[in-house]
Motif scaffolding. Structure first.
Motif, PDB file in Angstrom:
ATOM      1  N   ALA A  11       0.817  -1.223   0.000  1.00 58.38           N
ATOM      2  CA  ALA A  11       0.000   0.000   0.000  1.00 58.38           C
ATOM      3  C   ALA A  11       0.849   1.270   0.000  1.00 58.38           C
ATOM      4  CB  ALA A  11      -0.965   0.000   1.184  1.00 58.38           C
ATOM      5  N   GLU A  12       1.933   1.288   0.742  1.00 53.85           N
ATOM      6  CA  GLU A  12       2.776   2.493   0.789  1.00 53.85           C
ATOM      7  C   GLU A  12       3.388   2.787  -0.579  1.00 53.85           C
ATOM      8  OE1 GLU A  12       6.508   4.464   3.275  1.00 53.85           O
ATOM      9  OE2 GLU A  12       5.877   2.405   3.730  1.00 53.85           O
ATOM     10  N   ALA A  13       3.919   1.758  -1.238  1.00 52.21           N
ATOM     11  CA  ALA A  13       4.519   1.949  -2.565  1.00 52.21           C
ATOM     12  C   ALA A  13       3.459   2.341  -3.590  1.00 52.21           C
ATOM     13  CB  ALA A  13       5.240   0.680  -3.002  1.00 52.21           C
ATOM     14  N   ILE A  14       2.295   1.719  -3.525  1.00 52.55           N
ATOM     15  CA  ILE A  14       1.204   2.057  -4.441  1.00 52.55           C
ATOM     16  C   ILE A  14       0.788   3.515  -4.239  1.00 52.55           C
ATOM     17  CG2 ILE A  14      -1.217   1.591  -4.976  1.00 52.55           C
ATOM     18  CD1 ILE A  14      -0.598  -1.399  -4.368  1.00 52.55           C
ATOM     19  N   VAL A  52      -5.952  -6.397  -8.362  1.00 53.94           N
ATOM     20  CA  VAL A  52      -4.939  -5.346  -8.268  1.00 53.94           C
ATOM     21  C   VAL A  52      -3.610  -6.085  -8.316  1.00 53.94           C
ATOM     22  CG1 VAL A  52      -3.974  -3.444  -6.935  1.00 53.94           C
ATOM     23  CG2 VAL A  52      -6.434  -3.928  -6.798  1.00 53.94           C
ATOM     24  N   VAL A  53      -2.739  -5.691  -9.239  1.00 52.79           N
ATOM     25  CA  VAL A  53      -1.457  -6.363  -9.377  1.00 52.79           C
ATOM     26  C   VAL A  53      -0.325  -5.345  -9.328  1.00 52.79           C
ATOM     27  CG1 VAL A  53      -2.396  -8.317 -10.680  1.00 52.79           C
ATOM     28  CG2 VAL A  53      -1.562  -6.322 -11.895  1.00 52.79           C
ATOM     29  N   VAL A  54       0.837  -5.827  -8.945  1.00 51.76           N
ATOM     30  CA  VAL A  54       2.023  -4.980  -8.901  1.00 51.76           C
ATOM     31  C   VAL A  54       3.143  -5.637  -9.688  1.00 51.76           C
ATOM     32  CG1 VAL A  54       1.453  -3.954  -6.654  1.00 51.76           C
ATOM     33  CG2 VAL A  54       2.917  -5.990  -6.758  1.00 51.76           C
ATOM     34  N   ALA A  55       4.055  -4.812 -10.152  1.00 55.83           N
ATOM     35  CA  ALA A  55       5.312  -5.285 -10.742  1.00 55.83           C
ATOM     36  C   ALA A  55       6.396  -4.944  -9.731  1.00 55.83           C
ATOM     37  CB  ALA A  55       5.581  -4.602 -12.079  1.00 55.83           C
ATOM     38  N   GLU A  56       7.174  -5.945  -9.419  1.00 57.91           N
ATOM     39  CA  GLU A  56       8.234  -5.803  -8.419  1.00 57.91           C
ATOM     40  C   GLU A  56       9.579  -6.063  -9.092  1.00 57.91           C
ATOM     41  OE1 GLU A  56       9.510  -8.572  -4.792  1.00 57.91           O
ATOM     42  OE2 GLU A  56       7.419  -7.912  -4.682  1.00 57.91           O
ATOM     43  N   GLN A  57      10.513  -5.174  -8.836  1.00 59.14           N
ATOM     44  CA  GLN A  57      11.864  -5.350  -9.361  1.00 59.14           C
ATOM     45  C   GLN A  57      12.845  -5.123  -8.226  1.00 59.14           C
ATOM     46  OE1 GLN A  57      12.665  -3.119 -12.891  1.00 59.14           O
ATOM     47  NE2 GLN A  57      14.332  -4.465 -13.439  1.00 59.14           N
ATOM     48  N   ASP A  58      13.738  -6.071  -8.040  1.00 59.77           N
ATOM     49  CA  ASP A  58      14.727  -6.001  -6.962  1.00 59.77           C
ATOM     50  C   ASP A  58      14.067  -5.731  -5.611  1.00 59.77           C
ATOM     51  OD1 ASP A  58      16.790  -6.391  -8.849  1.00 59.77           O
ATOM     52  OD2 ASP A  58      16.858  -4.234  -9.271  1.00 59.77           O
ATOM     53  N   TRP A  64       1.901  -0.546 -10.718  1.00 62.55           N
ATOM     54  CA  TRP A  64       0.696  -1.253 -10.275  1.00 62.55           C
ATOM     55  C   TRP A  64      -0.440  -0.983 -11.244  1.00 62.55           C
ATOM     56  CZ3 TRP A  64      -3.843   1.243  -8.496  1.00 62.55           C
ATOM     57  CH2 TRP A  64      -3.732   2.640  -8.323  1.00 62.55           C
ATOM     58  N   ALA A  65      -1.382  -1.909 -11.268  1.00 69.33           N
ATOM     59  CA  ALA A  65      -2.573  -1.769 -12.097  1.00 69.33           C
ATOM     60  C   ALA A  65      -3.742  -2.362 -11.330  1.00 69.33           C
ATOM     61  CB  ALA A  65      -2.394  -2.476 -13.435  1.00 69.33           C
ATOM     62  N   SER A  66      -4.909  -1.784 -11.542  1.00 66.16           N
ATOM     63  CA  SER A  66      -6.085  -2.275 -10.826  1.00 66.16           C
ATOM     64  C   SER A  66      -7.310  -2.223 -11.710  1.00 66.16           C
ATOM     65  CB  SER A  66      -6.334  -1.445  -9.562  1.00 66.16           C
ATOM     66  OG  SER A  66      -6.737  -0.133  -9.914  1.00 66.16           O
ATOM     67  N   ALA A  67      -8.255  -3.073 -11.368  1.00 69.37           N
ATOM     68  CA  ALA A  67      -9.572  -3.075 -12.000  1.00 69.37           C
ATOM     69  C   ALA A  67     -10.581  -2.660 -10.945  1.00 69.37           C
ATOM     70  CB  ALA A  67      -9.898  -4.465 -12.532  1.00 69.37           C
TER      71      ALA A  67
END
Length: 166
Positions: A11-14, A52-58, A64-67
């Protein structure tokens, strides 16, 4: 890059990424920054129904994307509105494409038959991304709403999913 369902720990990163989009005035009519608490509520509202999905790198969430619901009428239960946002540092890296493709897959798996959104005409990066992953532009809402006191148009995009796409 890992694409996965969003968790409350994201939630914080989003909120941070969404606030960037709000500040830039090119991605949303929203004007108030989002807090971690705002996004925790947002995730809770969608849980079990809208992906709701996120892309995580390292180990960091970079997109993020949500419907979400399109209309309250039962005939539209299979239609979702979507949003996609990437952190400024991740733009151009494929993170937005990865997370949008992940959302498309999640929505299709959940039985939704259409994704729709509205994009500011000058947001060429988002419009290009949507075209790249199979959305089509179906029209323009002229003077759809005001942002900072100025009328703004939006381009309507849609993508059919599952059985509706055949």
């Amino acid at each position: 890059m890992i694409v996965r369902p969003a968790r409350s720990a994201d939630a914080e990163a989003i909120a941070h990424i969404y606030t960037q989009g709000i500040e830039e005035r090119i991605a949303t009519f929203e004007t108030e920054p989002r807090s971690t608490q705002d996004m925790l509520a947002y995730l809770a509202e969608r849980e079990g129904r809208y992906p709701v999905v996120v892309a995580e790198q390292d180990g960091q969430v970079v997109a993020w994307a949500s419907a979400g619901p399109y209309r309250a009428r039962a005939c539209y239960d299979g239609v979702c509105e979507f949003s996609v946002y990437a952190d400024r540092t991740a733009r151009g890296t494929g993170a937005a494409q990865a997370v949008l493709e992940g959302l498309i897959d999640a929505c299709e798996a959940a039985g939704f038959w259409k994704l729709v959104s509205r994009i500011f005409p000058e947001n060429v990066r988002s419009r290009g991304l949507c075209r790249k992953v199979g959305f089509r532009e179906v029209g323009v809402y002229y003077r759809h709403a005001k942002l900072d006191g100025q009328w703004r148009d939006t381009v309507i995009v849609e993508r059919l999913l599952g059985e509706a796409a055949n």
